[in-house]
Design a protein around this motif. Structure first.
Motif, PDB file in Angstrom:
ATOM      1  N   MET A 125       0.847  -1.202   0.000  1.00  0.00           N
ATOM      2  CA  MET A 125       0.000   0.000   0.000  1.00  0.00           C
ATOM      3  C   MET A 125       0.882   1.252   0.000  1.00  0.00           C
ATOM      4  N   THR A 126       0.561   2.197  -0.854  1.00  0.00           N
ATOM      5  CA  THR A 126       1.387   3.414  -0.861  1.00  0.00           C
ATOM      6  C   THR A 126       0.971   4.307   0.302  1.00  0.00           C
ATOM      7  N   LYS A 127       1.921   5.082   0.725  1.00  0.00           N
ATOM      8  CA  LYS A 127       1.657   5.962   1.866  1.00  0.00           C
ATOM      9  C   LYS A 127       0.800   7.137   1.430  1.00  0.00           C
ATOM     10  N   HIS A 128      -0.078   7.593   2.317  1.00  0.00           N
ATOM     11  CA  HIS A 128      -0.790   8.835   2.037  1.00  0.00           C
ATOM     12  C   HIS A 128       0.160   9.999   2.264  1.00  0.00           C
ATOM     13  N   SER A 129       0.001  11.034   1.450  1.00  0.00           N
ATOM     14  CA  SER A 129       0.920  12.157   1.601  1.00  0.00           C
ATOM     15  C   SER A 129       0.189  13.405   2.104  1.00  0.00           C
ATOM     16  N   ILE A 130       0.846  14.091   3.002  1.00  0.00           N
ATOM     17  CA  ILE A 130       0.261  15.290   3.594  1.00  0.00           C
ATOM     18  C   ILE A 130       1.206  16.463   3.400  1.00  0.00           C
ATOM     19  N   MET A 131       0.635  17.610   3.044  1.00  0.00           N
ATOM     20  CA  MET A 131       1.420  18.832   2.940  1.00  0.00           C
ATOM     21  C   MET A 131       1.071  19.728   4.135  1.00  0.00           C
ATOM     22  N   LEU A 165       2.866  21.844  -5.387  1.00  0.00           N
ATOM     23  CA  LEU A 165       1.640  21.134  -5.788  1.00  0.00           C
ATOM     24  C   LEU A 165       1.574  20.923  -7.304  1.00  0.00           C
ATOM     25  N   GLN A 166       2.279  21.779  -8.040  1.00  0.00           N
ATOM     26  CA  GLN A 166       2.296  21.582  -9.493  1.00  0.00           C
ATOM     27  C   GLN A 166       3.091  20.327  -9.858  1.00  0.00           C
ATOM     28  N   GLU A 167       4.026  19.953  -8.980  1.00  0.00           N
ATOM     29  CA  GLU A 167       4.863  18.794  -9.280  1.00  0.00           C
ATOM     30  C   GLU A 167       4.323  17.513  -8.661  1.00  0.00           C
ATOM     31  N   LYS A 168       3.743  17.673  -7.481  1.00  0.00           N
ATOM     32  CA  LYS A 168       3.399  16.454  -6.747  1.00  0.00           C
ATOM     33  C   LYS A 168       1.977  16.538  -6.220  1.00  0.00           C
ATOM     34  N   ARG A 169       1.309  15.438  -6.273  1.00  0.00           N
ATOM     35  CA  ARG A 169      -0.060  15.369  -5.814  1.00  0.00           C
ATOM     36  C   ARG A 169      -0.066  14.933  -4.342  1.00  0.00           C
ATOM     37  N   PHE A 170      -0.692  15.734  -3.473  1.00  0.00           N
ATOM     38  CA  PHE A 170      -0.831  15.356  -2.063  1.00  0.00           C
ATOM     39  C   PHE A 170      -2.271  14.933  -1.798  1.00  0.00           C
ATOM     40  N   ASP A 171      -2.460  14.129  -0.764  1.00  0.00           N
ATOM     41  CA  ASP A 171      -3.824  13.705  -0.435  1.00  0.00           C
ATOM     42  C   ASP A 171      -4.532  14.735   0.444  1.00  0.00           C
ATOM     43  N   VAL A 172      -3.758  15.355   1.339  1.00  0.00           N
ATOM     44  CA  VAL A 172      -4.349  16.347   2.244  1.00  0.00           C
ATOM     45  C   VAL A 172      -3.379  17.526   2.386  1.00  0.00           C
ATOM     46  N   VAL A 173      -3.936  18.733   2.443  1.00  0.00           N
ATOM     47  CA  VAL A 173      -3.127  19.914   2.727  1.00  0.00           C
ATOM     48  C   VAL A 173      -3.592  20.487   4.068  1.00  0.00           C
ATOM     49  N   VAL A 174      -2.648  20.663   4.997  1.00  0.00           N
ATOM     50  CA  VAL A 174      -2.974  21.320   6.262  1.00  0.00           C
ATOM     51  C   VAL A 174      -2.257  22.665   6.239  1.00  0.00           C
ATOM     52  N   THR A 175      -3.011  23.744   6.345  1.00  0.00           N
ATOM     53  CA  THR A 175      -2.364  25.046   6.232  1.00  0.00           C
ATOM     54  C   THR A 175      -2.713  25.990   7.373  1.00  0.00           C
ATOM     55  N   ASP A 176      -1.714  26.788   7.734  1.00  0.00           N
ATOM     56  CA  ASP A 176      -1.930  27.865   8.687  1.00  0.00           C
ATOM     57  C   ASP A 176      -2.776  28.917   7.987  1.00  0.00           C
ATOM     58  N   MET A 177      -3.514  29.701   8.739  1.00  0.00           N
ATOM     59  CA  MET A 177      -4.367  30.714   8.134  1.00  0.00           C
ATOM     60  C   MET A 177      -3.567  31.977   7.815  1.00  0.00           C
ATOM     61  N   LYS A 178      -2.928  32.513   8.874  1.00  0.00           N
ATOM     62  CA  LYS A 178      -2.297  33.819   8.703  1.00  0.00           C
ATOM     63  C   LYS A 178      -0.826  33.661   8.337  1.00  0.00           C
TER      64      LYS A 178
END
Lengths: 856, 122
Positions: free
Chosen positions: B1-7, B43-56
């Motif tokens: 199984m491939t690993k899920h990727s997170i940004m 993101l243009q190069e690699k597809r992630f499954d989930v992106v977690v981002t700070d707001m400010k």
């Protein structure tokens, strides 16, 4: 606390008695101290939780949370000074110093102290970062515990920064994260070639002159690493250089100093730092220059024997200097001492001690063959073992956790301490996980059985790699079990890829042993013959049990491997994260624990928690002292004596200060009974305390280990300390504030209980205990479970519990107060009995059903 | 199984570092970024499954990351964390189809549960 209440108190006290404005002011100050303290403690538990590793936080959070805490404790202090007429001016200075230390952590700024050299007697509690962990602890042993430590001075982290700047190395320490071997080697070379700033050389020259004066011309030094985080959360055991037998000259010491600094970037040390999430180049290195002891024998003490019962202490000893033991060079003697009751030597294993490390002429040390006559001879006699054990126990008591201590004994039998640091230990498993011991599978021959000493328990399998030379470390395949003749702290480089370590010779008290425990690598030392019995490349399963059982099987015993291997992951915290978390050490630890002790003095406060505790204690005392004065003596309760003793059939004496309407009947009588208590909330809590069966009458014997983690001697509990050890309730018709101390722990209850629910509140706080921290935490868990049933907002951390509830009707409040009264009695000595989490659940359920039995 | 990727995107290094450490322990593949620009480039190069981002954040902030991701890579779930939680921002993020929204400090366990939900694992 509701402002409406202050108004009422003022009205109450001011309306009919013109002279009572003093009381009104002081009482308001008292309430404000409590309020500030409560907010401080809440902010403290909140920060502790958020910085504890379960949350993602940023530095802004730490800053703003600390600001809240600092504002709260500053409020407390301002009002405390008002209440006590500025009797304790030291506190402001202490708070300023704590604030300075925290701000430094937050901003990463340089230490305030900029001197390069500090002799040990000059090292105070707030200079830990300046002198590094090793120097700091050793200075504490000498300055506070008055134990024998060699003459010594520290070269500070400020001096380190000066040296780095002077040699233009600062930039080269940045961005070393992925630096290769060559880069690090170049850095080492640059440090070794470095020159010293003029003022640094001058300070060092002066310090060495003093040392020569004290030690004589022939005096020699051990120049030792003391990095700012060494001997803290992580031991760094054996990772940095120590240069022994260094002449007291500037040239020699400067040379040794540079060697120690350069060892920051040697292979094992960089590997260790990387594994623990340090950014290379961020550690600052202080150095200790400690007088050499002409050691007849040296060794290490673990105040809790590794892998065994914590009620035992292990002392290892070998002839000559320390490296014999800490570097695992020789098969040392091992003495086991029982700590419970009187110290007893219960086992001694005399090692063969074929080699010893001695001073070599004018400088340096060398390893020699031990004279045959000495080899089989015990290094220590029983009296010496017990004396070492006694002093080691004092150290453990002081730090409140098991210690890893280095010692040396000179030719006259005088014992010196050379190092003390926390001993990292596994939590003992509750269920017997050594079930596999009988499960010897058919077809799996046993290669080794019950040989050797378990350093770190665990079950694992892998291919044997027999290490013949240290250079081979780089070639070990992943998943190997390292088998070596001696142990070495250099093995740390291979730890990420190793499944286990087995050695022929070694003691459980070596540097490598400390490292293996830090990384949870199953390790067995001193098997005698592993390198002969096991074959290069052979697949084996190692079972190292908690009780010291060792079995090595040929092949992979799958049934045993089901036991999950503990990973070192929880240790791999990030440098920046740890730095944030370290702020808590200036905030949360409570050093002032027993008001009976001499140490209960303002200058002993080292943390915010200490300040809060001290202010509370002295605030109550101030009120009591003033309330005790009778009319006309100028006390602030000008009307009449407001202080009364409650006589109740329970094992606790409570003094009541009547704020008005708290007690009925004539005010002149000194002693009063339950019938005269008119305060609604006080009556409620007392009737709970008076419930049959809630006080456990038989005394609970504290076990040895409990006392060790305890704070003071048992006799203090029984001593008549009436002058300070008072339980006090301030009560009006609708309000009570109670402070209750039972020896080692402390309850605080603050409650307003009127006909207007929105003004009503209960605030309950509980802290401390004499039993081991696990048991104390269980008591907190028990109270937490019980109080949660009543809708309290609760915060628990370690042995501190804070609960808040508001807006209830007076009937509801009274019911809850009765339960709290019962809980106060019920939990008084309960911690020593709480041996499992299961028991916590059982007792909480029983309590809620009105069953106060505490037997399992 | 491939690993899920997170940004993970947060302008404070400690947040990404801690997140990386704890999510990698659970077997995820994690990449961290200190600003929105470099993250969107990646993101243009690699597809992630989930992106977690700070707001400010300076430059491209969390809302802009969210909008861009939703526009260009609608399959990627975005989780927002912010130290400055206010209702307006939360509502705006919800409108833009944020998967979840947490105030900082955020409990790692909760964030992990949210990531699992985003991946349809819980």
């Amino acid at each position: 606390m509701p402002n409406t209440f202050f108004r009422r108190v003022q009205e109450l006290l001011g309306r009919d008695h013109g002279a009572a404005s003093d009381l009104a002011t002081r009482f308001r100050a008292f309430q404000a101290v409590l309020d500030g303290n409560n907010r401080t403690l809440e902010a403290m538990t909140e920060m502790g939780e958020k910085l504890g590793g379960d949350y993602l936080f940023d530095v802004n959070y730490t800053r703003s949370a600390y600001d809240v805490l600092f504002a709260a404790v500053s409020d407390s202090l301002r009002n405390f000074n008002l209440l006590t007429d500025q009797q304790y001016p030291q506190l402001k200075d202490i708070l300023t110093r704590i604030d300075g230390l925290v701000q430094r952590m937050l901003t990463g700024s340089e230490p305030v102290f900029q001197g390069q050299v500090l002799f040990y007697p000059e090292i105070t509690w707030d200079l830990a970062e300046e002198v590094g962990g090793k120097n700091y602890h050793l200075a504490e042993l000498a300055n506070i515990l008055q134990l024998r430590v060699p003459e010594a001075f520290a070269i500070t982290t400020a001096a380190f920064s000066d040296f780095i700047r002077h040699n233009d190395l600062a930039e080269r320490l940045v961005g070393l994260g992925s630096a290769d071997k060559e880069t690090l080697e170049e850095l080492r070379t640059a440090i070794l070639a470095g020159s010293f700033p003029e003022d640094f050389s001058a300070s060092l020259t002066a310090a060495l002159k003093t040392m020569r004066h004290r030690l004589g011309r022939e005096g020699k030094l051990a120049v030792r690493s003391s990095a700012d985080e060494e001997d803290g959360d992580f031991s760094f055991a054996g990772q940095f250089e120590t240069v022994l037998n260094v002449p007291c000259t500037v040239e020699a010491v400067q040379g040794a100093y540079k060697e120690v600094l350069a060892s920051l970037f040697q292979a094992n040390a960089t590997s260790y730092q990387r594994q623990l999430g340090y950014d290379l180049g961020k550690l600052k290195m202080a150095v200790g220059c400690v007088a050499m002891i002409e050691a007849r024998a040296s060794g290490v003490i673990y105040t809790a024997a590794a892998g065994k019962d914590r009620s035992q202490m292990a002392i290892s000893a070998a002839w000559g200097l320390g490296p014999g033991v800490v570097d695992g060079l020789t098969d040392a003697d091992l003495y086991t001492v029982a700590k419970e009751g009187d110290l007893r030597l219960i086992e001694q294993r005399i090692g063969s001690k074929a080699q010893m490390v001695v001073n070599s002429g004018a400088s340096g040390v060398e390893t020699q063959e031990t004279p045959v006559a000495l080899r089989g001879q015990a290094c220590l006699c029983e009296a010496e073992v017990l004396e070492l054990a006694r002093q080691a126990l004092a150290i453990e008591r002081y730090y409140k956790i098991p210690q890893d201590i280095e010692w040396a004994m000179d030719n006259t039998g005088r014992c010196y301490f050379l190092q003390a640091r926390s001993l990292r230990m596994d939590e003992p498993t509750v269920d017997g996980s050594d079930k596999g011991m009988e499960a010897v599978e058919a077809g799996y021959p046993v290669l080794l059985r019950n040989k050797g000493i378990v350093v770190q328990r665990g079950i694992t399998a892998g291919k044997v790699f027999i290490l013949r030379h240290i250079d081979e470390l780089e070639h070990i395949p992943k998943g190997s079990i390292l088998v070596a003749r001696h142990d070495s702290s250099h093995f740390v480089q291979a730890i990420p890829i190793l499944n286990a370590i087995i050695t022929d010779i070694g003691v459980p008290t070596s540097h490598m042993a400390s490292i293996c425990r830090e990384f949870n690598i199953p390790t067995v030392v001193n098997t005698g013959s592993a390198t002969e019995v096991l074959q290069q490349g052979q697949v084996i399963t190692l079972q190292a049990g908690e009780r010291g059982e060792v079995v090595v099987y040929a092949g992979i015993v799958q049934s045993l491997l089901r036991e999950e291997r503990l990973t070192g992951a929880k240790l791999r915290e990030l440098y920046e994260f740890r730095r944030q978390k370290y702020i808590m050490r200036y905030i949360a630890p409570l050093n002032l624990v027993n008001p009976l002790e001499q140490e209960y003095a303002p200058e002993k406060c080292k943390t915010v928690h200490d300040l809060v505790r001290f202010m509370h204690e002295k605030s109550v005392q101030t009120l009591v002292a003033n309330a005790g004065r009778t009319r006309g003596t100028g006390g602030f309760f000008n009307r009449r004596s407001a202080l009364h003793l409650l006589v109740l059939p329970i094992p606790v004496q409570i003094k009541v200060i009547d704020l008005g309407g708290g007690l009925s009947g004539e005010g002149g009588g000194k002693e009063m009974g339950f019938a005269e208590v008119a305060s609604v909330p006080l009556r409620a809590v007392l009737s709970g305390m008076l419930s049959p069966g809630v006080w456990q009458n038989e005394a609970v014997p504290l076990r040895g280990a409990d006392l060790l983690s305890g704070m003071t001697r048992a006799e203090d509990l029984t001593r008549d300390g009436a002058a300070v050890l008072e339980n006090v309730a301030l009560a009006s018709a609708v309000y009570v504030n109670m402070s209750l101390r039972f020896g080692y722990h402390f309850n605080m209850l603050d409650c307003y209980c009127s006909d207007t629910p929105r003004n009503n509140h209960i605030y309950f706080r509980f802290v401390g205990g004499a039993a081991a921290i696990t048991n104390r935490s269980r008591r907190i868990a028990l109270m937490d479970q019980i109080l949660a049933e009543y809708g309290f907002a609760l915060k628990a951390k370690g042995d501190l519990l804070v609960g808040r509830l508001s807006g209830q009707s007076s009937e509801e409040i009274e019911g809850i107060l009765e339960q709290i009264g019962r809980l106060i009695g019920y939990t008084r000595q309960l911690d020593a009995r709480l041996d499992s989490d299961e028991m916590v659940r059982t007792l909480a359920q029983r309590f809620l059903q009105g069953d106060y039995r505490v037997t399992p | 199984m491939t690993k899920h990727s997170i940004m993970f995107i947060d302008d404070e290094k400690i947040v990404g570092d801690m997140a990386k450490l704890s999510f990698e322990q659970d077997g995820y593949e994690v990449e961290t970024f200190l600003d929105g620009e470099s993250a969107l480039e990646r993101l243009q190069e690699k597809r992630f499954d989930v992106v977690v981002t700070d707001m400010k954040m300076k430059g491209i902030d969390g809302l802009e990351v969210l909008r861009t991701v939703k526009k260009l890579y609608p399959g990627i779930k975005v989780i927002m964390i912010t130290a400055f939680a206010n209702l307006d921002v939360a509502i705006e993020a919800l409108r833009d189809d944020v998967h979840d929204f947490f105030p900082k400090p955020v409990k790692i366990k909760e964030l992990k549960a949210s990531v699992k939900r985003a991946l349809g694992e819980a």
